[in-house]
Design a protein around this motif. Structure first.
Motif, PDB file in Angstrom:
ATOM      1  N   THR A   9       0.828  -1.204   0.000  1.00 36.94           N
ATOM      2  CA  THR A   9       0.000   0.000   0.000  1.00 36.94           C
ATOM      3  C   THR A   9       0.862   1.254   0.000  1.00 36.94           C
ATOM      4  O   THR A   9       0.565   2.222  -0.704  1.00 36.94           O
ATOM      5  N   ALA A  10       1.941   1.245   0.754  1.00 34.69           N
ATOM      6  CA  ALA A  10       2.842   2.397   0.789  1.00 34.69           C
ATOM      7  C   ALA A  10       3.456   2.648  -0.583  1.00 34.69           C
ATOM      8  O   ALA A  10       3.535   3.794  -1.043  1.00 34.69           O
ATOM      9  N   ILE A  11       3.887   1.576  -1.252  1.00 35.40           N
ATOM     10  CA  ILE A  11       4.473   1.718  -2.586  1.00 35.40           C
ATOM     11  C   ILE A  11       3.430   2.236  -3.571  1.00 35.40           C
ATOM     12  O   ILE A  11       3.688   3.152  -4.352  1.00 35.40           O
ATOM     13  N   TRP A  12       2.254   1.641  -3.532  1.00 33.88           N
ATOM     14  CA  TRP A  12       1.191   2.075  -4.452  1.00 33.88           C
ATOM     15  C   TRP A  12       0.800   3.526  -4.195  1.00 33.88           C
ATOM     16  O   TRP A  12       0.603   4.293  -5.130  1.00 33.88           O
ATOM     17  N   ALA A  13       0.675   3.905  -2.942  1.00 31.20           N
ATOM     18  CA  ALA A  13       0.281   5.277  -2.609  1.00 31.20           C
ATOM     19  C   ALA A  13       1.347   6.277  -3.061  1.00 31.20           C
ATOM     20  O   ALA A  13       1.028   7.339  -3.598  1.00 31.20           O
ATOM     21  N   ALA A  14       2.610   5.925  -2.863  1.00 32.70           N
ATOM     22  CA  ALA A  14       3.698   6.820  -3.273  1.00 32.70           C
ATOM     23  C   ALA A  14       3.721   7.006  -4.781  1.00 32.70           C
ATOM     24  O   ALA A  14       4.068   8.078  -5.279  1.00 32.70           O
ATOM     25  N   GLY A  15       3.334   5.961  -5.507  1.00 28.37           N
ATOM     26  CA  GLY A  15       3.316   6.030  -6.967  1.00 28.37           C
ATOM     27  C   GLY A  15       1.967   6.424  -7.539  1.00 28.37           C
ATOM     28  O   GLY A  15       1.752   6.344  -8.748  1.00 28.37           O
ATOM     29  N   GLU A  16       1.048   6.838  -6.669  1.00 24.49           N
ATOM     30  CA  GLU A  16      -0.302   7.233  -7.083  1.00 24.49           C
ATOM     31  C   GLU A  16      -0.973   6.146  -7.920  1.00 24.49           C
ATOM     32  O   GLU A  16      -1.633   6.413  -8.920  1.00 24.49           O
ATOM     33  N   ASP A  17      -0.801   4.903  -7.490  1.00 21.12           N
ATOM     34  CA  ASP A  17      -1.368   3.754  -8.182  1.00 21.12           C
ATOM     35  C   ASP A  17      -2.880   3.702  -7.941  1.00 21.12           C
ATOM     36  O   ASP A  17      -3.329   3.854  -6.805  1.00 21.12           O
ATOM     37  N   PRO A  18      -3.663   3.455  -8.979  1.00 24.58           N
ATOM     38  CA  PRO A  18      -5.120   3.425  -8.822  1.00 24.58           C
ATOM     39  C   PRO A  18      -5.633   2.231  -8.013  1.00 24.58           C
ATOM     40  O   PRO A  18      -6.821   2.187  -7.678  1.00 24.58           O
ATOM     41  N   ARG A  19      -4.765   1.294  -7.653  1.00 26.29           N
ATOM     42  CA  ARG A  19      -5.205   0.147  -6.845  1.00 26.29           C
ATOM     43  C   ARG A  19      -5.436   0.507  -5.381  1.00 26.29           C
ATOM     44  O   ARG A  19      -6.018  -0.288  -4.644  1.00 26.29           O
ATOM     45  N   VAL A  20      -4.984   1.675  -4.969  1.00 32.19           N
ATOM     46  CA  VAL A  20      -5.257   2.107  -3.587  1.00 32.19           C
ATOM     47  C   VAL A  20      -6.709   2.573  -3.542  1.00 32.19           C
ATOM     48  O   VAL A  20      -7.093   3.502  -4.258  1.00 32.19           O
ATOM     49  N   PRO A  21      -7.536   1.926  -2.717  1.00 33.79           N
ATOM     50  CA  PRO A  21      -8.950   2.304  -2.653  1.00 33.79           C
ATOM     51  C   PRO A  21      -9.142   3.761  -2.219  1.00 33.79           C
ATOM     52  O   PRO A  21      -8.354   4.301  -1.443  1.00 33.79           O
ATOM     53  N   ASP A  22     -10.184   4.373  -2.745  1.00 32.23           N
ATOM     54  CA  ASP A  22     -10.485   5.766  -2.418  1.00 32.23           C
ATOM     55  C   ASP A  22     -10.653   5.990  -0.921  1.00 32.23           C
ATOM     56  O   ASP A  22     -10.261   7.036  -0.402  1.00 32.23           O
ATOM     57  N   THR A  23     -11.206   5.014  -0.218  1.00 25.63           N
ATOM     58  CA  THR A  23     -11.390   5.174   1.228  1.00 25.63           C
ATOM     59  C   THR A  23     -10.037   5.269   1.942  1.00 25.63           C
ATOM     60  O   THR A  23      -9.887   6.046   2.889  1.00 25.63           O
ATOM     61  N   ILE A  24      -9.055   4.504   1.462  1.00 25.43           N
ATOM     62  CA  ILE A  24      -7.716   4.556   2.057  1.00 25.43           C
ATOM     63  C   ILE A  24      -7.046   5.884   1.722  1.00 25.43           C
ATOM     64  O   ILE A  24      -6.440   6.528   2.585  1.00 25.43           O
ATOM     65  N   LEU A  25      -7.160   6.310   0.475  1.00 22.82           N
ATOM     66  CA  LEU A  25      -6.576   7.602   0.078  1.00 22.82           C
ATOM     67  C   LEU A  25      -7.165   8.745   0.889  1.00 22.82           C
ATOM     68  O   LEU A  25      -6.435   9.621   1.352  1.00 22.82           O
TER      69      LEU A  25
END
Length: 64
Positions: A9-25
């Motif tokens: 999740t940290a990697i995806w969030a740092a890369g603005e990956d769309p797999r991070v759910p909107d609720t988490i963002l």
């Protein structure tokens, strides 16, 4: 609230990956929340990306 992100999740969030759910963002962007990444996550990333330390065929961006 304190949020502890797992490695992926940290990697995806740092890369603005769309797999991070909107609720988490939304939770991560809320100034009332504190976001943390474990030192172990940083160690995991460094080991898997070190020459010779990476598992063959492992991709941190994939869902394993």
């Amino acid at each position: 609230m304190r949020l502890l992100l797992d490695t992926r999740t940290a990697i995806w969030a740092a890369g603005e990956d769309p797999r991070v759910p909107d609720t988490i963002l939304s939770a991560m962007q809320d100034p009332a929340n504190e976001v943390f990444v474990s030192v172990i996550s940083l160690l995991e990333i460094s080991i898997k990306n070190a020459p010779g330390g990476r598992r063959q065929g492992y991709d941190m961006s994939s869902r394993e």
